[in-house]
Design a protein around this motif. Sequence first.
Motif: not given
Length: 318
Positions: A47-57, A63-65, A67-80
């Motif tokens: 539902p609206n307000g559940s954190g979807k858009t924040t995750t996508i950003r 935006i900077q997280p 904490s935690g880590t994320a990779r998109v297409l094999g690369h760390p974001v936001p670093r790469a």
Amino acid sequence: MADLSTADGSTVIATRALTKRYRGGQLAVDGLDLDVPAGSIFGFLGPNGSGKTTTIRMLMGLIQPTSGTARVLGHPVPRAVRTVLPEVGALIEGPALYGFLSGRDNLLRYDAADPVADPRTRRARVAAALDRVGLTAAAGKRAKAYSLGMKQRLGLASALLQPRRLLVLDEPTNGLDPQGMREIRALVRELASDGTTVFLSSHLLDEIEQVCTHAAVMARGRLITQGPVASLVSGLRGRLTVTTPDPGDAARILKEQGVTDIMVTGDQVTGDPPESELAELNAALVSAGVRVRGFGLEQPSLEDAYVALTGEGFDVAG
């Protein structure tokens, strides 16, 4: 902690304990572990307000997280993010358009700002993108005169100017009429068949169920479940529906046989069946003299799965 590597290309988005807390203590995303398979149409549902858009950003480096880590297409974001974004098309929180420019000129400007775009093929690619989203006839109209649905189409066209390995769409059918929604669903399927992974955020359960191969369910900033769409509902038993001119008697017999949450609406009686064979329920009705004109089990939906998982309706604040 699980490995975030995507060297084998099997996962295009992977997050571990991804968290975003805003000033004032608001926890928008709480420890998200997300895995998006390559080649999937992945529905990011909540539902609206559940954190979807924040995750996508966070995934797009906007935006900077906390904490935690994320990779998109094999690369760390936001670093790469500079390496990742040329291979990603995105429509987030609606398109940002120059109202005084035509739809075509908006796309030409978008493309000119892309450092990897070939200017020699710019006009041809803009024309092709406009055609794919059904805006060729309106290409010369100023964007400020576009309806909300037309603006959504133009934003989607901007994400299609180059071939992309990943397409990220935040509420792509917002403002579209039913025909426009069908067209966008068909386009998403076409893109996926060409090898593009589509990550589609929506609060519309029906939209996700119709087009997506995989889905993740968010509620109040937390991941509830994820996996193939079919598996999300496979553990649920559908709702029993009996059509009869004797609804009162049918409801009584069904209750005696262990059916719960019985509702009577006109000549239809519905309820949650027990684990016993459905044939036994039907036989009990017939033996009691109930005239059964229709008997069946409705297939469970994503909405049923959401309610079962969260204990609440889908249209909630959070």
